[in-house]
Design an enzyme around this catalytic site. Structure first.
Site, PDB file in Angstrom:
ATOM      1  N   ARG A  57      30.945  24.505  34.769  1.00  0.00           N
ATOM      2  CA  ARG A  57      32.296  24.201  35.375  1.00  0.00           C
ATOM      3  C   ARG A  57      32.662  22.920  36.415  1.00  0.00           C
ATOM      4  NH1 ARG A  57      31.993  25.165  41.355  1.00  0.00           N
ATOM      5  NH2 ARG A  57      30.190  26.350  40.926  1.00  0.00           N
ATOM      6  N   TYR A 110      58.968  22.842  38.517  1.00  0.00           N
ATOM      7  CA  TYR A 110      58.603  23.883  37.374  1.00  0.00           C
ATOM      8  C   TYR A 110      58.057  25.481  38.639  1.00  0.00           C
ATOM      9  CZ  TYR A 110      55.288  27.088  35.382  1.00  0.00           C
ATOM     10  OH  TYR A 110      54.347  28.537  34.380  1.00  0.00           O
ATOM     11  N   ASP A 182      54.092  15.188  36.848  1.00  0.00           N
ATOM     12  CA  ASP A 182      54.733  16.560  35.561  1.00  0.00           C
ATOM     13  C   ASP A 182      54.865  16.393  34.796  1.00  0.00           C
ATOM     14  OD1 ASP A 182      54.379  18.726  34.114  1.00  0.00           O
ATOM     15  OD2 ASP A 182      54.006  20.381  35.706  1.00  0.00           O
ATOM     16  N   LYS A 206      51.182  24.179  26.450  1.00  0.00           N
ATOM     17  CA  LYS A 206      52.327  23.841  26.083  1.00  0.00           C
ATOM     18  C   LYS A 206      52.043  22.358  24.762  1.00  0.00           C
ATOM     19  CE  LYS A 206      53.804  26.176  29.902  1.00  0.00           C
ATOM     20  NZ  LYS A 206      54.022  25.629  30.100  1.00  0.00           N
TER      21      LYS A 206
HETATM   22  C1  LIG Z   1      54.752  25.861  32.027  1.00  0.00           C
HETATM   23  C2  LIG Z   1      53.590  24.360  32.448  1.00  0.00           C
HETATM   24  C3  LIG Z   1      52.957  24.677  33.625  1.00  0.00           C
HETATM   25  C4  LIG Z   1      52.128  25.838  33.815  1.00  0.00           C
HETATM   26  O1  LIG Z   1      51.440  25.752  33.580  1.00  0.00           O
HETATM   27  P1  LIG Z   1      50.174  27.366  33.259  1.00  0.00           P
HETATM   28  O2  LIG Z   1      49.876  26.083  31.483  1.00  0.00           O
HETATM   29  O3  LIG Z   1      51.099  27.985  32.966  1.00  0.00           O
HETATM   30  O4  LIG Z   1      49.592  26.840  33.984  1.00  0.00           O
HETATM   31  C5  LIG Z   1      53.005  23.362  34.596  1.00  0.00           C
HETATM   32  N1  LIG Z   1      54.824  22.498  34.716  1.00  0.00           N
HETATM   33  C6  LIG Z   1      55.144  22.672  33.886  1.00  0.00           C
HETATM   34  C7  LIG Z   1      56.189  21.581  33.550  1.00  0.00           C
HETATM   35  C8  LIG Z   1      55.244  23.388  32.840  1.00  0.00           C
HETATM   36  O5  LIG Z   1      56.303  23.997  31.722  1.00  0.00           O
END
Ligand SMILES: *Cc1c(COP(=O)(O)O)cnc(C)c1O
Length: 393
Positions: A57, A110, A182, A206
């Site tokens: 962890r 998001y 982000d 993503k």
């Molecule tokens: C999908 C996404 C998240 C969250 O990510 P997960 O891997 O689904 O937890 C956060 N910010 C953005 C811009 C996203 O597209």
């Protein structure tokens, strides 16, 4: 181990030591614990993210390889990999905020981040001010003595609003407020730390992973002390990345530059064709000259603007639904950044937590459709989209 009972030997298999060669790729260190010969070395390992590996962890060699690769892409002092993008968002917000602190966040966020911020507001009295993200004066006007964090997204979902990161980060410089960005939509296209951000977040689910086969996240910190604090909190949170997911993410990273370039080029092509279609009211893609922040986007992302675009169907909510169901090559699904193209109707899915006023403030219409352009041939994608547009009209 010779001389021990087979039952004992089953528990202590020899660990092969490399002799004169090394694995070219990073192995999957699936084990969660590491043994020490020296008690002081084990004690020292508890001291920070760059000390020896001791418990999964807190750190793992495969995960570390992914973290270092992300640091290589984004710059900064270090990265903490997390089990998901929301793990990264949680790690940042929970590390930096206490009850009564104030966050300035852009309106188009998001959905999960928006929900988490408002959860923290309801339960712990964290104060949240949303700003449109068009003018850094919005930040100066929103600043309070208890402001701790400015939270932005490079390209917002699904409006593709682009925030002028250098101008917004400059608006809080010297106030002690940290800027977090982000950058899920624009890895390898934009490096927010170069533009004055303090923290970069990713959903590696993503584009970094890129194949729709993992959940993962990352927090990149410009400052070593912030990196250490995020590490400490994320180990408490228990959102650490799994070694196998980190290994798949590393494999994805190798092709990310090519994937992102191709997806950006195809998205620009599709956006242009959509803009000329009679069933489409408006197309949101930062690469189009008519996009409200096109100049900012060109400055921050000179090589392309990512694979996500959105557009408004003249027929509203019903047409949005019909269009998403009529596509054949493009799958109806709630993610983005995969090799295969995906479509979604945000108002009824990812942004359903938002009421009508928040939706409008975030620039999302009833008929807004989001496309994540994949690696298919753009002509095949356009043929599918054109057919679905005709069917939905
Ligand atoms: C999908 C996404 C998240 C969250 O990510 P997960 O891997 O689904 O937890 C956060 N910010 C953005 C811009 C996203 O597209």
């Amino acid at each position: 181990m010779n001389g021990y009972d087979p039952q004992t030997r089953a528990v202590h298999p020899p660990v092969p030591a490399p002799a004169g060669s090394r694995p070219l790729g990073v192995p999957i260190y699936q084990g969660h614990l590491f043994a020490f010969d020296d008690a002081d070395d084990l004690a020292a390992a508890f001291g920070g993210p760059r000390e020896a590996f001791f418990y999964g962890r807190m750190g793992n060699p495969t995960v570390r390889a992914f973290e270092d690769a992300v640091t290589g892409i984004e710059g900064g002092a270090g990265t903490i990999a997390t089990a998901s993008g929301m793990g990264a968002v949680n790690a940042v917000l929970m590390t930096l905020l206490r009850a009564g602190d104030h966050v300035i966040a852009q309106s188009a966020l998001y959905g999960g981040t928006y929900a988490l911020l408002h959860d923290l507001a309801d339960r712990w009295g964290v104060e949240v001010t949303h700003i449109p993200g068009d003018d850094p004066d919005e930040v100066r006007a929103a600043l309070r003595p208890n402001t701790r964090l400015l939270y932005l997204e490079t390209i917002a979902n699904p409006t593709t609003h682009v925030t002028d990161i250098p101008a917004f980060a400059a608006a809080v410089r010297g106030t002690g407020v940290l800027t977090a960005v982000d950058n899920t939509f624009a890895p390898l296209l934009c490096r927010p730390l170069d533009h004055g951000a303090d923290i970069v977040l990713h959903s590696a689910t993503k584009y970094l992973g890129g194949h729709g086969d993992i959940l993962g996240g990352a927090v990149v910190c410009a400052d070593p002390d912030v990196h250490r604090r995020v590490w400490e909190h994320s180990t408490e949170l228990g959102a650490s990345a799994d070694p196998f997911a980190a290994w798949l993410a590393l494999r994805g990273l190798a092709t990310a530059p090519m994937r992102v370039a191709r997806q950006s080029a195809s998205a620009l092509d599709i956006a242009g064709r959509l803009a000329a279609h009679p069933s489409v009211q408006g197309v949101h893609y930062p690469g189009l000259t008519g996009h409200p922040q096109h100049d900012v986007a060109k400055r921050l992302m000179p090589d392309g603007h990512g694979g996500v675009l959105a557009f408004e169907l003249t027929g509203g909510r019903a047409a949005g639904r019909a269009f998403t169901e009529a596509l054949e090559l493009v799958s109806l699904g709630p993610s983005l950044g995969a090799a295969a193209s995906l479509v979604m109707h945000p108002a009824s899915t990812s942004h359903r937590q938002m009421d009508a006023a928040s939706l409008a403030a975030a620039g999302i219409g009833e008929g807004t459709v989001r496309l994540s352009i994949g690696l298919e041939h753009p002509d095949d994608l356009w043929a599918d989209i054109e057919r679905a547009l005709a069917k939905a009209a």
